[in-house]
Design a protein around this motif. Structure first.
Motif, PDB file in Angstrom:
ATOM      1  N   ALA A 102     -41.624 108.294 -58.109  1.00  0.00           N
ATOM      2  CA  ALA A 102     -40.792 107.658 -56.838  1.00  0.00           C
ATOM      3  C   ALA A 102     -39.585 106.860 -57.194  1.00  0.00           C
ATOM      4  O   ALA A 102     -39.864 106.198 -58.669  1.00  0.00           O
ATOM      5  CB  ALA A 102     -40.760 106.767 -55.952  1.00  0.00           C
ATOM      6  N   ASP A 103     -37.878 107.725 -57.044  1.00  0.00           N
ATOM      7  CA  ASP A 103     -37.154 106.532 -57.266  1.00  0.00           C
ATOM      8  C   ASP A 103     -36.631 105.779 -56.702  1.00  0.00           C
ATOM      9  O   ASP A 103     -36.006 104.641 -57.856  1.00  0.00           O
ATOM     10  CB  ASP A 103     -35.502 107.647 -56.738  1.00  0.00           C
ATOM     11  N   LYS A 104     -37.451 105.400 -55.685  1.00  0.00           N
ATOM     12  CA  LYS A 104     -37.589 103.306 -54.946  1.00  0.00           C
ATOM     13  C   LYS A 104     -38.929 103.601 -54.549  1.00  0.00           C
ATOM     14  O   LYS A 104     -39.434 104.816 -53.749  1.00  0.00           O
ATOM     15  CB  LYS A 104     -36.815 103.643 -54.040  1.00  0.00           C
ATOM     16  N   MET A 105     -39.785 102.316 -54.428  1.00  0.00           N
ATOM     17  CA  MET A 105     -41.216 101.884 -54.648  1.00  0.00           C
ATOM     18  C   MET A 105     -40.935 100.811 -53.225  1.00  0.00           C
ATOM     19  O   MET A 105     -40.371 100.073 -53.802  1.00  0.00           O
ATOM     20  CB  MET A 105     -41.731 101.793 -55.463  1.00  0.00           C
ATOM     21  N   ILE A 106     -40.978 101.418 -51.997  1.00  0.00           N
ATOM     22  CA  ILE A 106     -41.310 100.676 -50.861  1.00  0.00           C
ATOM     23  C   ILE A 106     -43.018 100.011 -50.830  1.00  0.00           C
ATOM     24  O   ILE A 106     -43.659 101.148 -50.237  1.00  0.00           O
ATOM     25  CB  ILE A 106     -40.247 101.359 -49.992  1.00  0.00           C
ATOM     26  N   VAL A 107     -43.116  98.825 -50.196  1.00  0.00           N
ATOM     27  CA  VAL A 107     -44.089  98.442 -50.608  1.00  0.00           C
ATOM     28  C   VAL A 107     -44.415  97.392 -48.951  1.00  0.00           C
ATOM     29  O   VAL A 107     -43.544  96.452 -48.628  1.00  0.00           O
ATOM     30  CB  VAL A 107     -44.907  97.222 -52.042  1.00  0.00           C
ATOM     31  N   LEU A 108     -44.303  97.964 -48.067  1.00  0.00           N
ATOM     32  CA  LEU A 108     -45.079  97.181 -46.659  1.00  0.00           C
ATOM     33  C   LEU A 108     -45.783  96.153 -46.062  1.00  0.00           C
ATOM     34  O   LEU A 108     -46.920  96.588 -46.520  1.00  0.00           O
ATOM     35  CB  LEU A 108     -44.973  98.675 -45.920  1.00  0.00           C
ATOM     36  N   ARG A 109     -45.405  95.450 -46.273  1.00  0.00           N
ATOM     37  CA  ARG A 109     -46.096  93.962 -46.070  1.00  0.00           C
ATOM     38  C   ARG A 109     -46.147  93.531 -44.658  1.00  0.00           C
ATOM     39  O   ARG A 109     -45.330  93.494 -43.895  1.00  0.00           O
ATOM     40  CB  ARG A 109     -45.310  92.512 -47.050  1.00  0.00           C
ATOM     41  N   LEU A 110     -47.445  92.497 -44.472  1.00  0.00           N
ATOM     42  CA  LEU A 110     -47.300  92.385 -43.607  1.00  0.00           C
ATOM     43  C   LEU A 110     -48.451  90.860 -42.997  1.00  0.00           C
ATOM     44  O   LEU A 110     -49.075  90.809 -44.079  1.00  0.00           O
ATOM     45  CB  LEU A 110     -48.228  93.221 -42.065  1.00  0.00           C
ATOM     46  N   ASN A 111     -48.049  90.029 -42.253  1.00  0.00           N
ATOM     47  CA  ASN A 111     -48.554  88.652 -42.516  1.00  0.00           C
ATOM     48  C   ASN A 111     -49.985  88.428 -41.859  1.00  0.00           C
ATOM     49  O   ASN A 111     -50.459  89.554 -41.253  1.00  0.00           O
ATOM     50  CB  ASN A 111     -48.028  87.466 -41.067  1.00  0.00           C
ATOM     51  N   PRO A 112     -51.134  88.420 -42.689  1.00  0.00           N
ATOM     52  CA  PRO A 112     -52.521  88.847 -42.303  1.00  0.00           C
ATOM     53  C   PRO A 112     -52.764  88.165 -40.808  1.00  0.00           C
ATOM     54  O   PRO A 112     -53.582  89.373 -40.907  1.00  0.00           O
ATOM     55  CB  PRO A 112     -52.945  87.781 -43.056  1.00  0.00           C
ATOM     56  N   SER A 113     -52.499  87.165 -40.159  1.00  0.00           N
ATOM     57  CA  SER A 113     -52.808  87.317 -39.021  1.00  0.00           C
ATOM     58  C   SER A 113     -52.240  88.262 -38.004  1.00  0.00           C
ATOM     59  O   SER A 113     -53.154  88.858 -37.061  1.00  0.00           O
ATOM     60  CB  SER A 113     -51.912  85.992 -38.163  1.00  0.00           C
ATOM     61  N   ILE A 114     -51.274  88.734 -38.193  1.00  0.00           N
ATOM     62  CA  ILE A 114     -51.314  89.871 -37.498  1.00  0.00           C
ATOM     63  C   ILE A 114     -51.860  91.427 -38.540  1.00  0.00           C
ATOM     64  O   ILE A 114     -51.995  92.253 -36.538  1.00  0.00           O
ATOM     65  CB  ILE A 114     -49.718  90.660 -37.772  1.00  0.00           C
ATOM     66  N   LEU A 115     -51.763  91.739 -39.396  1.00  0.00           N
ATOM     67  CA  LEU A 115     -52.685  92.656 -40.394  1.00  0.00           C
ATOM     68  C   LEU A 115     -54.052  92.580 -39.340  1.00  0.00           C
ATOM     69  O   LEU A 115     -54.249  93.446 -39.206  1.00  0.00           O
ATOM     70  CB  LEU A 115     -52.716  92.400 -41.290  1.00  0.00           C
ATOM     71  N   LYS A 116     -54.507  91.228 -39.080  1.00  0.00           N
ATOM     72  CA  LYS A 116     -56.520  91.115 -39.051  1.00  0.00           C
ATOM     73  C   LYS A 116     -56.137  91.632 -37.298  1.00  0.00           C
ATOM     74  O   LYS A 116     -57.267  92.621 -37.265  1.00  0.00           O
ATOM     75  CB  LYS A 116     -56.361  89.786 -38.660  1.00  0.00           C
ATOM     76  N   ASN A 117     -55.226  91.178 -36.402  1.00  0.00           N
ATOM     77  CA  ASN A 117     -55.570  92.280 -35.367  1.00  0.00           C
ATOM     78  C   ASN A 117     -55.379  93.467 -35.406  1.00  0.00           C
ATOM     79  O   ASN A 117     -55.913  94.265 -34.530  1.00  0.00           O
ATOM     80  CB  ASN A 117     -54.370  92.012 -34.308  1.00  0.00           C
ATOM     81  N   ARG A 118     -54.501  93.649 -36.020  1.00  0.00           N
ATOM     82  CA  ARG A 118     -54.601  95.616 -35.894  1.00  0.00           C
ATOM     83  C   ARG A 118     -55.989  96.281 -36.159  1.00  0.00           C
ATOM     84  O   ARG A 118     -56.158  97.406 -36.005  1.00  0.00           O
ATOM     85  CB  ARG A 118     -52.716  95.375 -36.925  1.00  0.00           C
ATOM     86  N   LEU A 119     -56.031  95.572 -37.847  1.00  0.00           N
ATOM     87  CA  LEU A 119     -57.356  96.699 -38.554  1.00  0.00           C
ATOM     88  C   LEU A 119     -58.574  96.309 -37.245  1.00  0.00           C
ATOM     89  O   LEU A 119     -59.415  96.838 -37.327  1.00  0.00           O
ATOM     90  CB  LEU A 119     -57.361  95.346 -39.600  1.00  0.00           C
ATOM     91  N   GLU A 120     -58.229  95.193 -36.955  1.00  0.00           N
ATOM     92  CA  GLU A 120     -59.970  95.391 -35.600  1.00  0.00           C
ATOM     93  C   GLU A 120     -59.429  95.999 -34.610  1.00  0.00           C
ATOM     94  O   GLU A 120     -59.848  96.436 -34.285  1.00  0.00           O
ATOM     95  CB  GLU A 120     -59.458  93.598 -35.059  1.00  0.00           C
ATOM     96  N   GLU A 121     -58.370  96.437 -33.931  1.00  0.00           N
ATOM     97  CA  GLU A 121     -58.529  97.387 -33.380  1.00  0.00           C
ATOM     98  C   GLU A 121     -58.321  98.431 -33.266  1.00  0.00           C
ATOM     99  O   GLU A 121     -58.828  99.561 -32.532  1.00  0.00           O
ATOM    100  CB  GLU A 121     -56.398  97.077 -32.730  1.00  0.00           C
ATOM    101  N   ARG A 122     -58.537  99.184 -34.814  1.00  0.00           N
ATOM    102  CA  ARG A 122     -59.022  99.926 -35.270  1.00  0.00           C
ATOM    103  C   ARG A 122     -60.202 100.193 -35.613  1.00  0.00           C
ATOM    104  O   ARG A 122     -60.352 101.080 -36.299  1.00  0.00           O
ATOM    105  CB  ARG A 122     -57.870 100.508 -36.566  1.00  0.00           C
ATOM    106  N   ASP A 123     -61.243  99.199 -35.347  1.00  0.00           N
ATOM    107  CA  ASP A 123     -62.110  98.879 -35.508  1.00  0.00           C
ATOM    108  C   ASP A 123     -63.064  99.131 -36.768  1.00  0.00           C
ATOM    109  O   ASP A 123     -63.704  99.369 -37.845  1.00  0.00           O
ATOM    110  CB  ASP A 123     -62.981 100.359 -34.797  1.00  0.00           C
ATOM    111  N   TYR A 124     -61.795  98.657 -37.863  1.00  0.00           N
ATOM    112  CA  TYR A 124     -62.204  98.214 -39.325  1.00  0.00           C
ATOM    113  C   TYR A 124     -64.071  97.757 -39.344  1.00  0.00           C
ATOM    114  O   TYR A 124     -64.045  96.193 -38.375  1.00  0.00           O
ATOM    115  CB  TYR A 124     -61.297  97.760 -40.070  1.00  0.00           C
ATOM    116  N   ALA A 125     -64.622  97.483 -40.299  1.00  0.00           N
ATOM    117  CA  ALA A 125     -65.685  97.010 -39.943  1.00  0.00           C
ATOM    118  C   ALA A 125     -64.982  95.735 -40.902  1.00  0.00           C
ATOM    119  O   ALA A 125     -64.386  95.022 -41.346  1.00  0.00           O
ATOM    120  CB  ALA A 125     -66.710  97.084 -41.208  1.00  0.00           C
ATOM    121  N   GLU A 126     -66.277  94.219 -40.326  1.00  0.00           N
ATOM    122  CA  GLU A 126     -65.804  92.644 -40.792  1.00  0.00           C
ATOM    123  C   GLU A 126     -64.971  93.360 -42.500  1.00  0.00           C
ATOM    124  O   GLU A 126     -64.602  92.292 -43.146  1.00  0.00           O
ATOM    125  CB  GLU A 126     -66.694  91.940 -40.361  1.00  0.00           C
ATOM    126  N   SER A 127     -66.223  93.296 -43.482  1.00  0.00           N
ATOM    127  CA  SER A 127     -65.941  93.500 -44.835  1.00  0.00           C
ATOM    128  C   SER A 127     -64.649  93.463 -45.558  1.00  0.00           C
ATOM    129  O   SER A 127     -64.104  93.728 -46.185  1.00  0.00           O
ATOM    130  CB  SER A 127     -67.235  93.994 -45.485  1.00  0.00           C
TER     131      SER A 127
END
Length: 193
Positions: A102-127
């Protein structure tokens, strides 16, 4: 003056981050925006690319995700990078930060409280949710990317930004108009709650 004026037509942008931080949505929008503004651009989705190039070694029985041949992925991606001509290449996926080129490496970050909701919406296992939240809080993707890319690594906090705002930040970073250095985003407080 357009935001695109200083963007090289031969740039390679990798977009990584913890699952559900918005990588696919942002990368697709960026690719479409560049294409509609006269750039030849191509989007490679790392997961699909790994499957298409027979780089899946198996499945982790405990965590239930595909195990990818990272060395093979790196090699195949770099062949794609070497073969492009006057093309902006966007490589999107959680494993992209483990590859070179890569010429530029971009890492998208997200507040864990928002991330938790998104992961739950996608039915990720609790672990798996907990594992991803801890990884995000500890900036694991950023740290791993920085090991390979150093100052070419940029973090964007996607928590309160639209897709278009994130896209424009990526263009500014890729055009060397802006830096968003690793370490400027801190979600460690979430772990302490």
């Amino acid at each position: 003056m357009s935001i695109l004026d200083d963007l090289s037509k031969d740039t390679v942008i990798f977009i990584s981050g913890t699952p559900c931080t918005g990588k696919t949505t942002v990368a697709s929008d960026l690719n479409g925006y560049l294409s509609s503004n006269g750039f030849h651009s191509r989007l490679i989705k790392v997961n699909d690319f790994a499957i298409d190039n027979d780089l899946v070694l198996g499945e982790d029985p405990d965590k239930l995700y595909k195990v990818i041949d990272i060395d093979g992925l790196n090699e195949c991606l770099n062949e794609e990078i070497d073969q492009r001509s006057n093309c902006i290449l966007i490589v999107e996926g959680h494993l992209s930060h483990l590859c070179e080129g890569a010429d530029k490496m971009i890492v998208l970050r997200l507040n864990p409280s928002i991330l938790k909701n998104r992961l739950e919406e996608r039915d990720y296992a609790e672990s798996k949710i907990q594992e991803n939240l801890e990884a995000e809080s500890l900036a694991v993707c950023s740290a791993e990317a920085y090991e390979i890319y150093g100052d070419k690594t940029n973090e964007i906090d996607a928590s309160d930004k639209s897709v278009e705002e994130i896209r424009d930040l990526i263009i500014a970073i890729a055009s060397d108009k802006m830096d968003c250095p690793v370490g400027s985003i801190d979600f460690m407080e979430w772990l302490l709650e």
